[in-house]
Structure formats: C-alpha cells, structure tokens
Design a protein around this motif. Sequence first.
Motif, PDB file in Angstrom:
ATOM      1  N   LEU A   1       0.824  -1.202   0.000  1.00 40.81           N
ATOM      2  CA  LEU A   1       0.000   0.000   0.000  1.00 40.81           C
ATOM      3  C   LEU A   1       0.866   1.264   0.000  1.00 40.81           C
ATOM      4  O   LEU A   1       0.588   2.228  -0.707  1.00 40.81           O
ATOM      5  CB  LEU A   1      -0.906  -0.050   1.239  1.00 40.81           C
ATOM      6  CG  LEU A   1      -2.091   0.899   1.333  1.00 40.81           C
ATOM      7  CD1 LEU A   1      -2.877   0.935   0.034  1.00 40.81           C
ATOM      8  CD2 LEU A   1      -3.006   0.430   2.455  1.00 40.81           C
TER       9      LEU A   1
ATOM     10  N   ILE B   1      -8.153   2.567  -4.902  1.00 40.14           N
ATOM     11  CA  ILE B   1      -7.328   1.473  -4.374  1.00 40.14           C
ATOM     12  C   ILE B   1      -8.225   0.423  -3.750  1.00 40.14           C
ATOM     13  O   ILE B   1      -9.102   0.744  -2.951  1.00 40.14           O
ATOM     14  CB  ILE B   1      -6.345   1.987  -3.294  1.00 40.14           C
ATOM     15  CG1 ILE B   1      -5.537   3.168  -3.836  1.00 40.14           C
ATOM     16  CG2 ILE B   1      -5.426   0.873  -2.825  1.00 40.14           C
ATOM     17  CD1 ILE B   1      -4.743   3.881  -2.759  1.00 40.14           C
TER      18      ILE B   1
ATOM     19  N   VAL C   1      -7.946  -2.755  -1.362  1.00 40.57           N
ATOM     20  CA  VAL C   1      -7.074  -3.534  -0.479  1.00 40.57           C
ATOM     21  C   VAL C   1      -7.864  -4.795  -0.133  1.00 40.57           C
ATOM     22  O   VAL C   1      -8.925  -4.702   0.478  1.00 40.57           O
ATOM     23  CB  VAL C   1      -6.740  -2.746   0.803  1.00 40.57           C
ATOM     24  CG1 VAL C   1      -5.822  -3.552   1.707  1.00 40.57           C
ATOM     25  CG2 VAL C   1      -6.122  -1.405   0.457  1.00 40.57           C
TER      26      VAL C   1
ATOM     27  N   THR D   1      -2.035  -2.182   8.162  1.00 40.00           N
ATOM     28  CA  THR D   1      -2.825  -2.044   6.939  1.00 40.00           C
ATOM     29  C   THR D   1      -3.952  -1.043   7.159  1.00 40.00           C
ATOM     30  O   THR D   1      -4.222  -0.182   6.302  1.00 40.00           O
ATOM     31  CB  THR D   1      -3.413  -3.404   6.512  1.00 40.00           C
ATOM     32  OG1 THR D   1      -2.368  -4.360   6.509  1.00 40.00           O
ATOM     33  CG2 THR D   1      -4.033  -3.322   5.134  1.00 40.00           C
TER      34      THR D   1
ATOM     35  N   ALA E   1      -4.479   2.311   4.985  1.00 44.68           N
ATOM     36  CA  ALA E   1      -5.706   2.442   4.203  1.00 44.68           C
ATOM     37  C   ALA E   1      -6.399   3.756   4.543  1.00 44.68           C
ATOM     38  O   ALA E   1      -6.860   4.486   3.664  1.00 44.68           O
ATOM     39  CB  ALA E   1      -6.631   1.258   4.472  1.00 44.68           C
TER      40      ALA E   1
ATOM     41  N   SER F   1     -12.194  -1.874   0.802  1.00 50.28           N
ATOM     42  CA  SER F   1     -11.573  -3.033   1.428  1.00 50.28           C
ATOM     43  C   SER F   1     -12.620  -3.891   2.127  1.00 50.28           C
ATOM     44  O   SER F   1     -13.810  -3.561   2.131  1.00 50.28           O
ATOM     45  CB  SER F   1     -10.505  -2.587   2.422  1.00 50.28           C
ATOM     46  OG  SER F   1      -9.748  -3.719   2.835  1.00 50.28           O
TER      47      SER F   1
END
Length: 594
Positions: A406, A417, A419, A427, A431, A443
């Motif tokens: 990332l 993006i 994830v 993370t 994020a 995500s």
Amino acid sequence: MPPSAPPPRRPPAAPPTPAAAAPASAPERPELLATLLAQKAVTPEQAERARRAARLGNVSVEHALLQGGLATEVQIAQAVAAHAGLPFARLNPLDLDLDVVTGALSGPFARRHGIVAISKANGVLTVAVHDPWAPFPADEIKQKTGLELRRVVATRSDIEAVNKGFYDLKTSLTTAQKQLESSRVSNVDLGNQEFLSASTDELDPAAAPVVRALDHMLTYAFEQRASDIHFEPKRELTLVRLRIDGVLHDVHVIPKIVYQALVSRIKLLSGCNIAEKRRPQDGRIKREQGGREVELRVSTMPTAFGEKAVLRIFDPDILLKGVDELGLSPRDLPRFYEFIARTDGILLVTGPTGSGKTTTLYSILKYLSRPEVNIVTIEDPIEMVHEDFNQVAVRPQIDVTFANALRTVLRQDPDVIMVGEIRDAETAEHAVQAALTGHLVFSTLHTNDAPSSVNRLLDLGVPHFLITSTLIGVLAQRLMRVNCAHCSEQHAPTREEAAELALPEDAMTGVLFRAGRGCLECRQTGYSGRDGIYEVMAMTERLRQLVTDRAGANEIHKAARAEGLRTLREAGVEKVFRGTTTVAELVRVTGRAH
Ligand SMILES: Nc1ncnc2c1ncn2[C@@H]1O[C@H](COP(=O)(O)OP(=O)(O)OP(=O)(O)O)[C@@H](O)[C@H]1O
Ligand SMILES: [Mg+2]
Ligand SMILES: [Zn+2]
C-alpha cells in the motif's frame, strides 16, 4: 407373333416397416404434434408450420420444430415421452454413477443406439432413449446384464453429453490405473516434469489418460457451474466433490493410484513443487474454457491418506457482475451508487468467508474503470486478473505485505485502491491515510454486521477522528440461494413461515411465496444460483457524531436503523416476498428470528 407378355407380377408384399427403420423421410407423427398442442408447447399455427417444413424439407417433425425454434428439445422429448407412454427424464450427470453408466453398456454400443444406462436398482436397469420408436436392443442388453429393463425418454443432447463425457472419463481412469499399476517406473516418473508435460500430443503415453481424466473433470465442473473442486483422499479411494451454489456434492470416486498421478499433474500445472508432499502449497492454473480464460486457484494440503487438493474456479463471467446484478434492493442501490461516486474516503464490505465480498469489490472496480482512472488493487492472492486494473499480489515471503504494498502503491498516483482485506493495524492505518489523502479506498473486514465495523477499526487502532473523517459507509453482505426457475411454485405462506417472519396476520393476506419443488435442473435442491443481500450503512452526520462521542455498536446500530438502515434479515425477507427465495433459506443464511 410377339411373345406373349408375361403375366403382370404382383408387387412383393411390403415388408413390415418398424417405425424406427424409417429413413430420412421420417414419419410425420401427427400424435407428437397433437401432444405438443395439448401441452400448449406449440400453437396450432406453429404445428402447421412444422408439418409443412417437415414435408418440404423431408425431415422429421422433431427436426423441423427444433430448426424453426418452435419448440425446445425438452418440450419435444416430453411430448415424445407422453406419446410413447414412457416417463420423461432429464439426465443430470451429477446423479449418475460412472460405474453403472459405463459398466452396463459399452461406449460404442450406447452411442450406436443413442441410449444410455442411467441407474440400476433391484435387478432393473433403467435406460434412457431419445427415440422410443427406434429399434431397442432389449435382448442384447438383458443377455449381457441379466437385468430387467425399464425405458425412459431423455433429450438427445442429454444422452449424447453423458455418452461422451462418461465413457471418456472412465476410459482415461481405467487406462491410467492399468498403466500405473503395471509400470513401476511411473511412480518414480511422477515427479518428472516431462512425464506430465502440458500437451497431450508429445506426452509419454502413460500420462495421457491422466491428463485426459483431469481435463474431463475440469470441464465437467465448469459445466455444472461449480465454484470449487475438492479431491479428498481416503484410505482406498479418492473422493471428488464439487461445490455448487455453496453446497458440496459428491461426484466421482477415483482409484488411489490414479489420484496420485492426478495430483502430481495438478501440482505441475499450477506451478507447485511436485516432489514436496509434506507441506501445504498454493498455485494457480490458467485454462481456456468455452472461449474464455478461466483461472483455477489450487491449494494442496497433506492429510492422513495423501494430499488433499482444492481447486477454486474463478470464472470472470461470474466474478464480474454488474453492480445492478449483485442483488442490492432497489431501495439500497441509489445509496450504493452514491458511495462509489465519491472521489475520496473508504468503503468497507464485511461478511464471513465466501459471502461474496471480493465479487462486490470487483464489480465496483469494473464499474469505476475508465481510461483516466488509475485503479490499483492489492490482493492476497489476485483472484481475477483484469487488464484495466494494476494488481499487486501480497507475498509475505518476499516481504510484500498489504501494508508495505500500500505504501508503494501510494507513490504511484492511484485514484482508486482496493485492499483485499484489512486484518492488521498497519494495513488499517495505511488504508485510512490513503483515504485521507484524496484516494477512494475499498476493502473488506471480517465482521458480522455493518455497525460493528466501527468497533473493529477502533480495535485495529484507527483513532475516532480518522474514522469519522474517512469512512463513507459499510456494506455487510451474505449470499442466498435463489429459487430454481424450472420448478419453483407459488404457495400461501405456511403457519411456520408466518411465525418465523413474525409478521402480523394482515401483512400476510393475499401474499404468495415461491419455493422450488426440486427437479433435475437444480439437483433436487429447489435452488439454482445465488444472489446477495446487503445491509447498507452510510456514515451520516449523526453516526459520525456518535463515533466521536465514543458510542457503542448498539447505539450506532440503533441510530443507523432510525436513519433507514435495513438489516440483512430485512433484505432477505424482501427477497422472500418477491418470490426470489424461501423462508428456509432466509433462516439458513441469517439465522432464526429470535
Ligand atoms: N452477488 C452474487 N451473486 C451470486 N454469486 C455470487 C455473488 N457474489 C459472489 N458469488 C459467488 O460466491 C462465491 C464466493 O464469492 P467471493 O469469493 O466474492 O466471497 P468472499 O466473501 O470474497 O470470500 P473470501 O472470504 O473467501 O474471500 C464465488 O463463487 C462467487 O462467484
Ligand atoms: Mg474474497
Ligand atoms: Zn428445480
């Protein structure tokens, strides 16, 4: 004098023509058309058209009906069955026993007569035919099998499909078994890459049957719309099972020795180390299937009786659903579109394993995909390769984690993006940072419902103010099986159903639900395919205030409800009322009401 003309010879008595011996100019079978008419499968005009086309083209009425698109093969076969006084059957390869099919009749024999043995019970062999008036080799079969015979009518395609796939698979399996048993070398050679090279042509003849057997099994799994293929080694045999609409079905049993070669082949194709049998391994196989590139994600694991292999099928046609096809209710859809119209912030999808999270995310990305938008995904592993996305696979072995991938990605000027999953604090932090700095981030989280995602983020160390400033919304989702289109019927809600839904009497009057009876199309389950249900939570001003005030999940839930959030259960109930699915399925997926 002219010789007297010989007495006119009488024409020879016409030999009795069995209906089936009829040549290309097949019988007109008015009864068939009458049956189709009675079943309302065709209109009188269509029947007349078929009759004329058959006469003009010198083809059978069946042929004319099919050619003209006037009736389907199934309708015709049903009419043929009714007319011949025989039961009609759809052949579901999943229900057939490989050994019964191939053991009762030889392949060439079955193909020559256009028949297939479908079951054996109490001394009776059931044989499917597509033309009940064709000569039926009853004596021959009886003599060979010593069984009584029962005939059923099936479509020609069904019969041909079984005759093709089953015999080939059986032949491949038995040939492989014989060759592997007779050659000691094979056991050594299983680790040899050349032995199991990718193409059948230049192959060691000993490997070809294994290659073919795997090929048949894969093709078959695709045809059945399976999502996973499981190879489970037992003491003597290996069980092959398919997961279809979330439910496992046993399909084949293969000899151990063949499985050993098969699993080597699977490992070879997927780039695993063939010699390594004591450690779990992962790999992938790319495969062309019906003109599409399909991917299989392979995972192997040592078990007491050998290596268990699971192949997950990633079919782009299924993975790439349109946003409208996911199953969002008409009420939630506009809110969903609002979420993804944003240019920054973070949207989370939550749900247990296999609830369709990745599918939802891919659908969003596809929807957002435009040349001027830079879409980057970070996944573990990449489930579906899409050329419009820049995809990075997480590989902790070489220190590519969600978090540091990332970080790298952010230097490459992404707009959107994805994830794959937020499962650690690092993370989560990256994020949220990305969302804060003008990126749209998607995500997944493992939580049960939408409101508890806030808590999960807090647990992962994301501070309150970052949640309120970045979180756009949360979707919780599940998948429900959908009623089979072929056998579902209407019914008034039963007392149990009404009780389960806990709805007032008057909310039920005049309401009709639907449920599948179970048929061959749905493998007697009553369901075919799945559809998502969603709980859509928008982070409104009021919810943000609650997060700032350190409110608990319960309070957040209540407030979200007050602002129109519908629970998963409510979304499911709506599908029951629409006749999409059943109360039983609702309970299976979302639990009992109280
Ligand atoms: N909306 C949908 N309608 C019908 N089938 C779906 C839908 N979404 C997903 N599926 C199917 O359900 C299966 C699981 O989906 P998916 O991999 O997206 O779930 P997941 O939640 O990401 O699972 P995991 O937790 O293992 O990553 C797949 O076979 C997929 O094709
Ligand atoms: Mg997933
Ligand atoms: Zn059905």
